[in-house]
Design an enzyme around this catalytic site. Structure first.
Site, PDB file in Angstrom:
ATOM      1  N   GLN A   1       1.911  -5.960  -3.339  1.00 29.80           N
ATOM      2  CA  GLN A   1       2.378  -6.113  -1.961  1.00 29.80           C
ATOM      3  C   GLN A   1       3.674  -5.298  -1.749  1.00 29.80           C
ATOM      4  O   GLN A   1       3.888  -4.338  -2.464  1.00 29.80           O
ATOM      5  CB  GLN A   1       2.599  -7.591  -1.600  1.00 29.80           C
ATOM      6  CG  GLN A   1       1.321  -8.411  -1.474  1.00 29.80           C
ATOM      7  CD  GLN A   1       0.713  -8.819  -2.803  1.00 29.80           C
ATOM      8  OE1 GLN A   1       1.371  -9.412  -3.635  1.00 29.80           O
ATOM      9  NE2 GLN A   1      -0.548  -8.513  -3.004  1.00 29.80           N
TER      10      GLN A   1
ATOM     11  N   GLY B   1      -4.577  -4.060  -3.808  1.00 30.13           N
ATOM     12  CA  GLY B   1      -5.574  -3.012  -4.027  1.00 30.13           C
ATOM     13  C   GLY B   1      -4.805  -1.772  -4.414  1.00 30.13           C
ATOM     14  O   GLY B   1      -4.114  -1.189  -3.581  1.00 30.13           O
ATOM     15  N   HIS B   2      -4.831  -1.431  -5.691  1.00 29.87           N
ATOM     16  CA  HIS B   2      -4.023  -0.313  -6.195  1.00 29.87           C
ATOM     17  C   HIS B   2      -4.938   0.843  -6.582  1.00 29.87           C
ATOM     18  O   HIS B   2      -5.749   0.718  -7.505  1.00 29.87           O
ATOM     19  CB  HIS B   2      -3.185  -0.783  -7.395  1.00 29.87           C
ATOM     20  CG  HIS B   2      -2.138  -1.794  -7.007  1.00 29.87           C
ATOM     21  ND1 HIS B   2      -1.261  -2.346  -7.898  1.00 29.87           N
ATOM     22  CD2 HIS B   2      -1.823  -2.318  -5.796  1.00 29.87           C
ATOM     23  CE1 HIS B   2      -0.461  -3.181  -7.248  1.00 29.87           C
ATOM     24  NE2 HIS B   2      -0.794  -3.192  -5.973  1.00 29.87           N
TER      25      HIS B   2
ATOM     26  N   ASP C   1       0.813  -1.226   0.000  1.00 27.05           N
ATOM     27  CA  ASP C   1       0.000   0.000   0.000  1.00 27.05           C
ATOM     28  C   ASP C   1       0.842   1.271   0.000  1.00 27.05           C
ATOM     29  O   ASP C   1       0.435   2.304   0.541  1.00 27.05           O
ATOM     30  CB  ASP C   1      -0.952   0.035   1.225  1.00 27.05           C
ATOM     31  CG  ASP C   1      -1.902  -1.139   1.219  1.00 27.05           C
ATOM     32  OD1 ASP C   1      -2.277  -1.591   0.123  1.00 27.05           O
ATOM     33  OD2 ASP C   1      -2.272  -1.601   2.314  1.00 27.05           O
TER      34      ASP C   1
ATOM     35  N   LYS D   1       1.936   2.115  -5.097  1.00 24.73           N
ATOM     36  CA  LYS D   1       2.460   1.527  -6.349  1.00 24.73           C
ATOM     37  C   LYS D   1       1.512   1.780  -7.521  1.00 24.73           C
ATOM     38  O   LYS D   1       1.944   2.041  -8.634  1.00 24.73           O
ATOM     39  CB  LYS D   1       2.666   0.007  -6.189  1.00 24.73           C
ATOM     40  CG  LYS D   1       3.647  -0.367  -5.100  1.00 24.73           C
ATOM     41  CD  LYS D   1       3.686  -1.855  -4.871  1.00 24.73           C
ATOM     42  CE  LYS D   1       2.415  -2.426  -4.300  1.00 24.73           C
ATOM     43  NZ  LYS D   1       2.053  -1.956  -2.959  1.00 24.73           N
TER      44      LYS D   1
HETATM   45  P1  GDP Z   1      -0.750   0.437  -3.524  1.00 19.54           P
HETATM   46  O1  GDP Z   1      -1.374  -0.826  -3.067  1.00 19.54           O
HETATM   47  O2  GDP Z   1       0.730   0.466  -3.284  1.00 19.54           O
HETATM   48  O3  GDP Z   1      -1.099   0.807  -4.935  1.00 19.54           O
HETATM   49  O4  GDP Z   1      -1.348   1.600  -2.586  1.00 19.54           O
HETATM   50  P2  GDP Z   1      -2.898   1.778  -2.182  1.00 19.54           P
HETATM   51  O5  GDP Z   1      -3.641   2.294  -3.342  1.00 19.54           O
HETATM   52  O6  GDP Z   1      -3.418   0.560  -1.509  1.00 19.54           O
HETATM   53  O7  GDP Z   1      -2.765   2.849  -1.026  1.00 19.54           O
HETATM   54  C1  GDP Z   1      -2.217   4.107  -1.252  1.00 19.54           C
HETATM   55  C2  GDP Z   1      -3.256   5.163  -0.866  1.00 19.54           C
HETATM   56  O8  GDP Z   1      -2.649   6.433  -0.803  1.00 19.54           O
HETATM   57  C3  GDP Z   1      -4.365   5.303  -1.886  1.00 19.54           C
HETATM   58  O9  GDP Z   1      -5.545   5.650  -1.226  1.00 19.54           O
HETATM   59  C4  GDP Z   1      -3.883   6.457  -2.771  1.00 19.54           C
HETATM   60  O10 GDP Z   1      -4.949   7.149  -3.410  1.00 19.54           O
HETATM   61  C5  GDP Z   1      -3.240   7.330  -1.742  1.00 19.54           C
HETATM   62  N1  GDP Z   1      -2.121   8.146  -2.222  1.00 19.54           N
HETATM   63  C6  GDP Z   1      -1.136   7.813  -3.101  1.00 19.54           C
HETATM   64  N2  GDP Z   1      -0.219   8.784  -3.157  1.00 19.54           N
HETATM   65  C7  GDP Z   1      -0.634   9.743  -2.295  1.00 19.54           C
HETATM   66  C8  GDP Z   1      -0.073  10.992  -1.872  1.00 19.54           C
HETATM   67  O11 GDP Z   1       1.003  11.399  -2.286  1.00 19.54           O
HETATM   68  N3  GDP Z   1      -0.786  11.691  -0.945  1.00 19.54           N
HETATM   69  C9  GDP Z   1      -1.954  11.252  -0.432  1.00 19.54           C
HETATM   70  N4  GDP Z   1      -2.565  12.011   0.466  1.00 19.54           N
HETATM   71  N5  GDP Z   1      -2.497  10.087  -0.799  1.00 19.54           N
HETATM   72  C10 GDP Z   1      -1.834   9.342  -1.708  1.00 19.54           C
HETATM   73  P1  IMO Z   2      -0.917  -4.059  -2.327  1.00 15.90           P
HETATM   74  O1  IMO Z   2      -0.490  -4.573  -3.669  1.00 15.90           O
HETATM   75  C1  IMO Z   2      -0.895  -4.525   1.981  1.00 15.90           C
HETATM   76  C2  IMO Z   2      -0.952  -8.588   3.536  1.00 15.90           C
HETATM   77  C3  IMO Z   2      -2.202  -9.016   4.278  1.00 15.90           C
HETATM   78  C4  IMO Z   2      -1.599 -10.000   5.260  1.00 15.90           C
HETATM   79  C5  IMO Z   2      -0.522 -10.682   4.442  1.00 15.90           C
HETATM   80  C6  IMO Z   2      -0.940 -12.009   3.820  1.00 15.90           C
HETATM   81  O2  IMO Z   2      -2.208  -3.335  -2.324  1.00 15.90           O
HETATM   82  O3  IMO Z   2       0.186  -3.313  -1.663  1.00 15.90           O
HETATM   83  P2  IMO Z   2      -2.513 -12.643   1.758  1.00 15.90           P
HETATM   84  O4  IMO Z   2      -3.960 -12.385   1.522  1.00 15.90           O
HETATM   85  O5  IMO Z   2      -1.618 -12.102   0.699  1.00 15.90           O
HETATM   86  O6  IMO Z   2      -2.206 -14.085   2.059  1.00 15.90           O
HETATM   87  O7  IMO Z   2      -2.186 -11.835   3.122  1.00 15.90           O
HETATM   88  O8  IMO Z   2      -0.173  -9.787   3.410  1.00 15.90           O
HETATM   89  N1  IMO Z   2      -1.186  -8.083   2.166  1.00 15.90           N
HETATM   90  C7  IMO Z   2      -1.117  -6.796   1.853  1.00 15.90           C
HETATM   91  N2  IMO Z   2      -0.921  -5.705   2.618  1.00 15.90           N
HETATM   92  N3  IMO Z   2      -1.018  -4.396   0.651  1.00 15.90           N
HETATM   93  C8  IMO Z   2      -1.194  -5.484  -0.134  1.00 15.90           C
HETATM   94  O9  IMO Z   2      -1.209  -5.399  -1.493  1.00 15.90           O
HETATM   95  C9  IMO Z   2      -1.285  -6.744   0.452  1.00 15.90           C
HETATM   96  N4  IMO Z   2      -1.476  -7.997  -0.014  1.00 15.90           N
HETATM   97  C10 IMO Z   2      -1.395  -8.801   1.038  1.00 15.90           C
HETATM   98  O10 IMO Z   2      -2.816  -7.920   4.933  1.00 15.90           O
HETATM   99  O11 IMO Z   2      -0.953  -9.295   6.296  1.00 15.90           O
HETATM  100 MG    MG Z   3      -2.893  -1.493  -1.809  1.00 21.40          MG
END
Ligand code: GDP
Ligand code: IMO
Ligand code: MG
Length: 427
Positions: free
Chosen positions: A222, A40-41, A13, A16
């Site tokens: 991840q 979840g991107h 999270d 990416k």
């Molecule tokens: P990923 O799994 O690595 O793609 O990241 P996620 O989407 O799960 O979580 C990142 C969160 O931060 C999302 O809600 C994005 O919309 C938000 N986000 C990304 N870059 C920024 C930033 O520079 N500032 C803020 N406030 N939010 C951001």
């Molecule tokens: P993105 O791509 C954050 C974590 C789960 C748990 C562990 C194992 O959005 O960054 P799993 O379901 O993969 O067997 O869970 O890994 N986990 C993540 N945490 N971002 C993710 O993906 C994750 N995918 C799995 O919360 O701790």
């Molecule tokens: Mg994510």
């Protein structure tokens, strides 16, 4: 060589999706190489927000080839729903290529994921319950179902006949009713028909793209601290999110991988269980959680929040060959009097600067912080490094110094436009 590997350098999270979407504006191919719909991107542009799970983040550009490579585990039902959701929001022109060697997540994988978690009680991992671990386990156990077999009705049925009796025994031993073979077959063969047009040998496709000198973006899922080999085992996912896993997971030459962008939050978060030395337990943690909207994209769970940890970053830099950083959610830290960066740990009275393999030891590690002055200014509309407040620049400099890595990108908001580029990764 025109490729960039985007890896999560913390516990997932990191942003990416946002960075991949940004870089995809100048890419020809976007590849997801591992994981599945546990990811979840989030992507925001033009006032719209999308959350992708198994579909690569190049999907919004009809000219981009989106590859779901052999290292992925794919839930066909969920993937088709994801696509339908995108189509309903106007994303109707896209290119998707699914590897014939990727593995299929079946309903028993999801049931088993949930059952193992309940059985582990206090030791649960906190998985996303998407069946990821059980699917990768079947792959290693050689009873998985690959896409190539899934899209051929005869082979699919044979695979099910081979695997389902084993899985049903496992389910029954856990107190779960066995699944009916024909019910699964009849439902899933319909999904198979729908995904068949996207299926090909993606290793061959990627070699052709490499020969054409196309710009290829590998979108990690991840984060390296969730790596099965190098993460905080067993509190990890079941694949390797490192750049080193990309060649194997895509069927390309290792020599092709040399530009690795580590995506890192300006602080740190973690969902699920496991040690997290810099976790902030007081109200400051809640303050950052609310400012950063730190709730899981997939499971909606509140994310645990902590300070930036350069021991973690040096570990992930080493195991993943990170040579540039993208610092994300930098705007979230505005308004704090003091900001902290962990520079080392104290373990049983000794200073260490590595991640102990033993989780008991890791849980005993106490962060040693460097404290810097914060900045009050809102930086969400800052478009160049020079415009940043001096204290914010000092913070970034300290990250570069402690991680021995140059910052290539800075993100100050979720939108595509809220991104500063200090180094062109495709250069
Ligand atoms: P990923 O799994 O690595 O793609 O990241 P996620 O989407 O799960 O979580 C990142 C969160 O931060 C999302 O809600 C994005 O919309 C938000 N986000 C990304 N870059 C920024 C930033 O520079 N500032 C803020 N406030 N939010 C951001
Ligand atoms: P993105 O791509 C954050 C974590 C789960 C748990 C562990 C194992 O959005 O960054 P799993 O379901 O993969 O067997 O869970 O890994 N986990 C993540 N945490 N971002 C993710 O993906 C994750 N995918 C799995 O919360 O701790
Ligand atoms: Mg994510």
């Amino acid at each position: 060589m025109n490729n960039v590997v985007v890896v999560g350098s913390q516990w997932g999270d990191e942003g990416k999706g946002k960075i991949t979407d940004f870089l995809a504006c100048s890419a020809d191919v976007v590849v997801r190489s591992q994981g599945g719909n546990n990811a979840g991107h989030t992507i925001s542009f033009g006032g719209k927000k999308f959350a992708l799970q198994s579909i690569p983040s190049g999907i919004f550009n009809p000219n981009i080839k989106n590859v779901m490579a052999n290292g992925m585990v794919i839930n066909p039902k969920a993937m088709l729903e994801e696509l339908k959701g995108l189509e309903e929001r106007g994303i109707t022109k896209y290119q998707i290529f699914i590897s014939n060697r990727a593995h299929i997540i079946m309903p028993y994988h999801i049931l088993l994921d949930g059952a193992y978690e309940s059985l582990k009680k206090d030791n649960k991992i906190g998985t996303t319950k998407k069946g990821i671990g059980p699917c990768y386990a079947d792959k290693a156990n050689r009873i998985g179902i690959r896409v190539a077999d899934f899209i051929n009705e005869d082979s699919f049925k044979k695979c099910l006949e081979n695997t389902l009796p084993i899985k049903n025994r496992e389910l029954e031993s856990l107190g779960i009713a066995p699944l009916n073979l024909m019910d699964i077959f009849n439902e899933y063969k319909e999904y198979a028909k729908k995904i068949k047009p996207y299926v090909c040998d993606t290793s061959i496709l990627l070699e052709e793209e490499i020969e054409k000198n196309s710009k290829i973006l590998f979108e990690g899922a991840q984060g390296c601290m969730l790596c099965l080999d190098h993460g905080t085992y067993p509190y990890v996912t079941s694949s390797s999110p490192t750049a080193s896993s990309v060649p194997l997971n895509c069927g390309i030459a290792p020599s092709y991988i040399n530009k690795v962008l580590g995506v890192a939050k300006a602080y740190n978060t973690r969902v699920g269980e496991g040690p997290f030395p810099t976790e902030i337990h007081d109200e400051l943690g809640s303050y950052i959680r609310e400012r950063g909207h730190e709730y899981g994209t997939v499971t909606k769970r509140p994310r645990r929040v902590g300070w930036f940890d350069s021991v973690v970053l040096n570990h992930t830099r080493r195991v993943s060959g990170i040579n540039y950083l993208a610092i994300m959610l930098f705007d979230v830290l505005s308004g704090l009097d003091k900001v902290k960066i962990c520079r080392a740990y104290e373990l049983d009275g000794k200073e260490i600067n590595y991640i102990p393999a033993s989780l008991d030891e890791y849980a005993r590690c106490k962060p040693i912080y460097i404290e810097l002055d914060g900045w009050k200014e809102d930086i969400t509309n800052v478009h160049s490094y020079d415009e940043l407040p001096q204290n914010a620049k000092n913070y970034l400099k300290k990250i570069e110094e402690l991680t021995k890595t140059k910052i290539a990108m800075i993100s100050v908001g979720p939108d595509r436009m809220q991104t500063m580029v200090l180094h062109d990764m495709f250069e």
